[in-house]
Write a protein that holds these residues in place. Sequence first.
Motif, PDB file in Angstrom:
ATOM      1  N   UNK A  54       0.813  -1.212   0.000  1.00 30.27           N
ATOM      2  CA  UNK A  54       0.000   0.000   0.000  1.00 30.27           C
ATOM      3  C   UNK A  54       0.842   1.255   0.000  1.00 30.27           C
ATOM      4  N   UNK A  55       1.809   1.338   0.917  1.00 27.40           N
ATOM      5  CA  UNK A  55       2.674   2.502   0.986  1.00 27.40           C
ATOM      6  C   UNK A  55       3.757   2.447  -0.079  1.00 27.40           C
ATOM      7  N   UNK A  56       4.468   1.332  -0.175  1.00 25.07           N
ATOM      8  CA  UNK A  56       5.683   1.265  -0.983  1.00 25.07           C
ATOM      9  C   UNK A  56       5.487   1.299  -2.478  1.00 25.07           C
ATOM     10  N   UNK A  57       4.261   0.939  -2.964  1.00 26.66           N
ATOM     11  CA  UNK A  57       4.101   0.922  -4.422  1.00 26.66           C
ATOM     12  C   UNK A  57       2.686   1.242  -4.904  1.00 26.66           C
ATOM     13  N   UNK A  58       1.740   1.514  -3.995  1.00 26.43           N
ATOM     14  CA  UNK A  58       0.372   1.739  -4.445  1.00 26.43           C
ATOM     15  C   UNK A  58      -0.147   3.136  -4.100  1.00 26.43           C
ATOM     16  N   UNK A  59      -0.809   3.296  -2.955  1.00 23.33           N
ATOM     17  CA  UNK A  59      -1.528   4.548  -2.681  1.00 23.33           C
ATOM     18  C   UNK A  59      -0.752   5.518  -1.802  1.00 23.33           C
ATOM     19  N   UNK A  60       0.388   5.101  -1.267  1.00 23.52           N
ATOM     20  CA  UNK A  60       1.142   5.955  -0.355  1.00 23.52           C
ATOM     21  C   UNK A  60       1.930   7.036  -1.070  1.00 23.52           C
ATOM     22  N   UNK A  61       2.351   8.066  -0.327  1.00 22.40           N
ATOM     23  CA  UNK A  61       3.116   9.163  -0.939  1.00 22.40           C
ATOM     24  C   UNK A  61       4.557   8.796  -1.269  1.00 22.40           C
ATOM     25  N   UNK A  62       5.107   7.771  -0.585  1.00 25.77           N
ATOM     26  CA  UNK A  62       6.499   7.391  -0.813  1.00 25.77           C
ATOM     27  C   UNK A  62       6.575   6.023  -1.481  1.00 25.77           C
ATOM     28  N   UNK A  63       7.133   5.980  -2.677  1.00 28.60           N
ATOM     29  CA  UNK A  63       7.363   4.717  -3.361  1.00 28.60           C
ATOM     30  C   UNK A  63       8.862   4.464  -3.442  1.00 28.60           C
ATOM     31  N   UNK A  64       9.246   3.206  -3.366  1.00 27.11           N
ATOM     32  CA  UNK A  64      10.660   2.845  -3.300  1.00 27.11           C
ATOM     33  C   UNK A  64      11.267   2.799  -4.695  1.00 27.11           C
ATOM     34  N   UNK A  65      12.424   3.426  -4.837  1.00 21.99           N
ATOM     35  CA  UNK A  65      13.137   3.418  -6.115  1.00 21.99           C
ATOM     36  C   UNK A  65      13.780   2.063  -6.394  1.00 21.99           C
ATOM     37  N   UNK A  66      14.213   1.882  -7.647  1.00 17.95           N
ATOM     38  CA  UNK A  66      14.791   0.604  -8.070  1.00 17.95           C
ATOM     39  C   UNK A  66      16.091   0.271  -7.348  1.00 17.95           C
ATOM     40  N   UNK A  67      16.764   1.285  -6.798  1.00 23.86           N
ATOM     41  CA  UNK A  67      18.016   0.997  -6.082  1.00 23.86           C
ATOM     42  C   UNK A  67      17.775   0.409  -4.700  1.00 23.86           C
ATOM     43  N   UNK A  68      16.534   0.471  -4.225  1.00 22.57           N
ATOM     44  CA  UNK A  68      16.224  -0.066  -2.910  1.00 22.57           C
ATOM     45  C   UNK A  68      16.775   0.759  -1.769  1.00 22.57           C
ATOM     46  N   UNK A  69      17.282   1.936  -2.074  1.00 23.46           N
ATOM     47  CA  UNK A  69      17.910   2.763  -1.043  1.00 23.46           C
ATOM     48  C   UNK A  69      17.296   4.158  -0.945  1.00 23.46           C
ATOM     49  N   UNK A  70      16.329   4.447  -1.803  1.00 20.31           N
ATOM     50  CA  UNK A  70      15.746   5.783  -1.808  1.00 20.31           C
ATOM     51  C   UNK A  70      14.279   5.699  -2.194  1.00 20.31           C
ATOM     52  N   UNK A  71      13.576   6.820  -2.014  1.00 19.53           N
ATOM     53  CA  UNK A  71      12.154   6.877  -2.330  1.00 19.53           C
ATOM     54  C   UNK A  71      11.871   8.076  -3.227  1.00 19.53           C
ATOM     55  N   UNK A  72      10.753   8.012  -3.928  1.00 23.33           N
ATOM     56  CA  UNK A  72      10.298   9.142  -4.716  1.00 23.33           C
ATOM     57  C   UNK A  72       8.854   9.457  -4.348  1.00 23.33           C
ATOM     58  N   UNK A  73       8.406  10.660  -4.666  1.00 13.69           N
ATOM     59  CA  UNK A  73       7.077  11.122  -4.285  1.00 13.69           C
ATOM     60  C   UNK A  73       6.049  10.675  -5.324  1.00 13.69           C
ATOM     61  N   UNK A  74       4.988  10.043  -4.853  1.00 10.84           N
ATOM     62  CA  UNK A  74       3.904   9.603  -5.718  1.00 10.84           C
ATOM     63  C   UNK A  74       2.904  10.745  -5.889  1.00 10.84           C
ATOM     64  N   UNK A  75       2.777  11.312  -7.092  1.00  6.43           N
ATOM     65  CA  UNK A  75       1.864  12.454  -7.279  1.00  6.43           C
ATOM     66  C   UNK A  75       0.390  12.076  -7.144  1.00  6.43           C
ATOM     67  N   UNK A  76       0.086  10.775  -7.194  1.00  2.87           N
ATOM     68  CA  UNK A  76      -1.299  10.316  -7.100  1.00  2.87           C
ATOM     69  C   UNK A  76      -1.594   9.668  -5.748  1.00  2.87           C
ATOM     70  N   UNK A  77      -0.796  10.020  -4.766  1.00  7.80           N
ATOM     71  CA  UNK A  77      -1.005   9.473  -3.427  1.00  7.80           C
ATOM     72  C   UNK A  77      -2.379   9.850  -2.889  1.00  7.80           C
ATOM     73  N   UNK A  78      -2.961   8.933  -2.160  1.00  4.62           N
ATOM     74  CA  UNK A  78      -4.277   9.202  -1.577  1.00  4.62           C
ATOM     75  C   UNK A  78      -4.204  10.215  -0.437  1.00  4.62           C
ATOM     76  N   UNK A  79      -3.003  10.545   0.046  1.00  2.00           N
ATOM     77  CA  UNK A  79      -2.940  11.574   1.078  1.00  2.00           C
ATOM     78  C   UNK A  79      -3.037  12.974   0.479  1.00  2.00           C
ATOM     79  N   UNK A  80      -3.217  13.071  -0.841  1.00  2.00           N
ATOM     80  CA  UNK A  80      -3.544  14.362  -1.443  1.00  2.00           C
ATOM     81  C   UNK A  80      -4.999  14.727  -1.198  1.00  2.00           C
TER      82      UNK A  80
END
Length: 471
Positions: free
Chosen positions: A91-117
Amino acid sequence: MSFWKWGFVILVLMSVSDADSVSDQKKDLVTNLPGQNFNVDFAQYAGYVTVNEENGRVLFYWLTEATQDPASKPLVLWLNGGPGCSSVAFGMGEEVGPFHVNADGKSVYLNPYSWNTVANLLFHDSPVGVGYSYSNTSSDIKSNGDKRTAEDSLQFLLNWLEKFPQYKGRDFYITGESYAGHYAPQLSQAIVRYNKANPGSPINLKGYMVGNALTDDYSDHVGLFQFMWSAGMISDQTYKKLNALCDKESFIHPSRECDEITDIANQEMGNIDPYSIFTPPCSASGVAKRLLRRWHKVGHIGQSYDPCTEQHSTIYFNLPEVQAALHVYQSNTSRKWETCSGVVGAYWQDSPISVLDVYQELIAAGLRIWVFSGDTDAVIPVTSTRYSIDALNLTTISPWHAWYEDGQVGGWTQKYEGLNFVTFRGAGHEVPLHKPKQALTLIKSFMAGTSMPTSQQVIETKTSASQVAGF
């Protein structure tokens, strides 16, 4: 003691209680995530809530407040299924959350379609043994089931609201997918019954929404066979034998004949990802492992759709610095964090063959209930969900029709008395992963209690925009 003195004492006690809550919240404040190379305009909190003092059962939560005016926004709880899968992982890491995990497994990016908008978004890993949630009584990990999960989740909410009293009485919605098809209605039922017995309850439940949801074992399997045949994945002969040999009784008492024909169907399907039949899998070995599962277990023990995002989450949420930032119980870090716990799923104690009776109770209670389905999922496909809804024998209010996003058909929808059904064109098991923008439209429409956008609404919007632009 005089009245004014009693009033003073009460005010002092309330002030102490409020101060304690503020202090607890501050302890759980997440200031920055490792690999978060950007600022955010919302507060977030993570930590633990004890749900059973005697056994030491403790559930992990992560709250991301709304990006704008959180005090006026509802509270939305997201649940992943399995049973045994982490809401933080999916839910958080790849779906509705604001933070999704990058391919390097060491950083995150902002999800513009997060449900917390549009809402204050709460995740919690349930039951104990899932994600960062734990118990001091080791036997708890092997004694989870539907009943205790609902009870613990209710207790979690009551205790969490003591920590965050500003959310007491706030409009509250439960959402989720897959085995949350059990979790969401069962927790909603527990809340409705609790509220009836406890007037003034702080939980102001308005409704629940589930996607590609395990609902009714017989409908789920009959729909699965039909979906696989209609998608051209199995032969006519196998389809006929599946329906003949895997009857309602075989799902209660599995038969050798049903097992054998499902093995043949698995072979005919080939090496594809059943969670998303038209997209390539991340690795052949991972898909092969999932395809070997018996279908009478489908939805009960299973990982969510994974092109590769799950691997990234596994790296990220095992990082010590990430766990420190999220206030993970450090003595518990010897157990490797997993997206899904095989132990929890393997020892699951109780799972009713249907939750349609719960739907009927909650429809009668007046809850807002929505069901959605990605139409390229071969685990709990759209056909299964349609059979389950048909079994409720609800009166149609608005007939089947297309809904639109950016002028394109996003899927189809039908409104019943007491329930809305929405499909997503081209989405797999995890709808928000495949169709994030459309999923944001879904949660907006659900909370507003309105229908999904129609073609006429799209035309009107475009016309209005043109007029404003002076065209």
